[in-house]
Design a protein around this motif. Structure first.
Motif, short mmCIF file in Angstrom:
data_model
loop_
_atom_site.label_atom_id
_atom_site.label_comp_id
_atom_site.label_asym_id
_atom_site.label_seq_id
_atom_site.Cartn_x
_atom_site.Cartn_y
_atom_site.Cartn_z
N GLU A 1 0.95 -1.16 -0.46
CA GLU A 1 -0.32 -0.09 0.03
C GLU A 1 0.72 1.53 0.00
O GLU A 1 0.59 2.03 -0.56
CB GLU A 1 -1.15 0.12 1.25
N LYS A 2 2.08 1.22 0.65
CA LYS A 2 2.40 2.29 0.87
C LYS A 2 3.53 2.81 -0.08
O LYS A 2 3.89 4.20 -1.10
CB LYS A 2 3.93 1.79 2.31
N THR A 3 3.63 1.63 -1.14
CA THR A 3 4.48 1.88 -2.36
C THR A 3 4.03 2.70 -3.77
O THR A 3 3.92 3.33 -4.20
CB THR A 3 5.17 0.54 -3.15
N VAL A 4 2.39 2.07 -3.61
CA VAL A 4 1.42 2.40 -4.64
C VAL A 4 0.93 3.86 -4.34
O VAL A 4 1.06 4.31 -5.25
CB VAL A 4 -0.04 1.99 -4.31
N ILE A 5 1.04 4.37 -2.97
CA ILE A 5 1.02 6.04 -2.64
C ILE A 5 2.01 6.33 -2.57
O ILE A 5 2.01 7.54 -3.60
CB ILE A 5 0.92 6.17 -1.12
N ILE A 6 3.15 6.32 -2.46
CA ILE A 6 4.58 6.54 -2.82
C ILE A 6 5.01 7.00 -4.97
O ILE A 6 4.88 7.68 -4.72
CB ILE A 6 5.35 6.84 -2.47
N LEU A 7 4.76 5.50 -5.38
CA LEU A 7 4.75 5.91 -6.25
C LEU A 7 3.57 6.80 -6.87
O LEU A 7 3.65 7.46 -8.16
CB LEU A 7 4.78 4.94 -7.26
N LYS A 8 2.58 7.05 -6.46
CA LYS A 8 2.04 7.84 -6.65
C LYS A 8 1.52 8.95 -6.85
O LYS A 8 1.25 10.03 -7.81
CB LYS A 8 0.26 7.46 -6.75
N PHE A 9 2.29 9.63 -5.67
CA PHE A 9 2.06 11.13 -5.17
C PHE A 9 3.61 11.64 -5.30
O PHE A 9 3.36 12.78 -5.56
CB PHE A 9 1.57 11.13 -3.91
N TYR A 10 4.51 10.82 -4.82
CA TYR A 10 5.72 11.45 -4.68
C TYR A 10 6.65 11.39 -5.98
O TYR A 10 7.29 12.36 -6.44
CB TYR A 10 6.38 10.53 -4.01
N PHE A 11 6.15 10.28 -6.68
CA PHE A 11 6.61 10.50 -8.31
C PHE A 11 5.62 10.70 -8.96
O PHE A 11 6.15 10.74 -10.46
CB PHE A 11 7.67 8.81 -8.12
N ASP A 12 4.29 10.67 -9.10
CA ASP A 12 3.74 10.75 -10.33
C ASP A 12 3.57 10.02 -11.24
O ASP A 12 2.67 10.13 -12.81
CB ASP A 12 4.00 12.86 -10.79
N TYR A 13 3.82 8.76 -10.77
CA TYR A 13 3.26 7.17 -12.09
C TYR A 13 2.05 7.23 -12.14
O TYR A 13 1.03 8.06 -11.36
CB TYR A 13 4.14 6.35 -11.00
N THR A 14 1.93 7.03 -13.76
CA THR A 14 0.35 6.89 -14.03
C THR A 14 -0.10 4.95 -12.91
O THR A 14 0.90 4.75 -12.71
CB THR A 14 0.34 6.66 -15.44
N PHE A 15 -1.10 4.44 -13.00
CA PHE A 15 -0.71 3.61 -12.18
C PHE A 15 -0.59 2.36 -13.70
O PHE A 15 -0.16 1.29 -12.99
CB PHE A 15 -2.32 2.85 -12.87
N LYS A 16 -0.45 2.30 -14.78
CA LYS A 16 -0.02 1.40 -16.06
C LYS A 16 2.10 1.27 -15.63
O LYS A 16 2.31 0.40 -15.29
CB LYS A 16 0.16 2.09 -17.06
N GLN A 17 2.95 2.70 -14.55
CA GLN A 17 3.66 2.63 -14.47
C GLN A 17 4.49 1.80 -13.11
O GLN A 17 4.93 1.28 -12.59
CB GLN A 17 4.47 4.05 -14.25
#
Length: 176
Positions: free
Chosen positions: A125-141
């Motif tokens: 869960e933490k990894t998803v949030i970090i990648l989404k909000f801190y790195f602006d990754y898309t769901f695909k990325q």
């Protein structure tokens, strides 16, 4: 992108200089990822060192050079989790290292609250949030980085947001 692809191909054939150049391109992002997990400079640097070793040793296994960044971030996350497991210690938040993270603003109590909230999530869960909000990754990325189906990533994302929202409503995470 073309230059990165060429560097990856050279690194896969054993060119140390190309690998070092690639690693230099992403070292700050990798440090931020490591720091979010370890919460201290020393362990974060250990994670980066281990990431460099593992990535160099295994770069020949990377099938598509265009996914180098995703691949090396995944290695960083795994190294961070392995170091935390091997130390078997509780991670404490160290406010003196706040300046090392580019997402930190001047409101230290707010940052501590965010870190406390993130600590309530499990590592996926933490990894998803970090990648989404801190790195602006898309769901695909995120899906590619975590090697999970896109639907699973979305479920993790929404479940994590709900967990964060519920925990934020608790009295001890904010001042009235």
């Amino acid at each position: 992108m073309i230059q990165i692809r060429k560097l990856v191909i050279k690194a896969q054939s054993g060119d140390v200089e190309s690998f070092l150049e690639l690693f230099q391109l992403y070292k700050h992002q990798l440090y931020r990822v490591a720091f979010v997990y370890t919460k201290n400079k020393e362990d974060s640097l250990d994670v980066i060192q281990e990431t460099a070793y593992c990535a160099f040793k295994n770069i020949s296994t990377l099938k598509k050079p265009k996914f180098f960044k995703t691949w090396i971030i995944r290695i960083t996350i795994n190294c961070a989790l392995n170091i935390l497991k091997s130390k078997k210690h509780t991670v404490h938040y160290e406010t003196n290292h706040l300046e090392n993270l580019s997402y930190v603003n001047e409101d230290v109590p707010l940052n501590i609250s965010i870190e406390q909230l993130l600590s309530t999530l499990n590592h996926k869960e933490k990894t998803v949030i970090i990648l989404k909000f801190y790195f602006d990754y898309t769901f695909k990325q995120i899906s590619e980085t975590m090697e999970l189906p896109s639907g699973s990533v979305k479920s993790l994302y929404y479940r994590s947001l709900e967990k964060l929202r519920n925990n934020a409503e608790r009295k001890d995470y904010y001042e009235k």
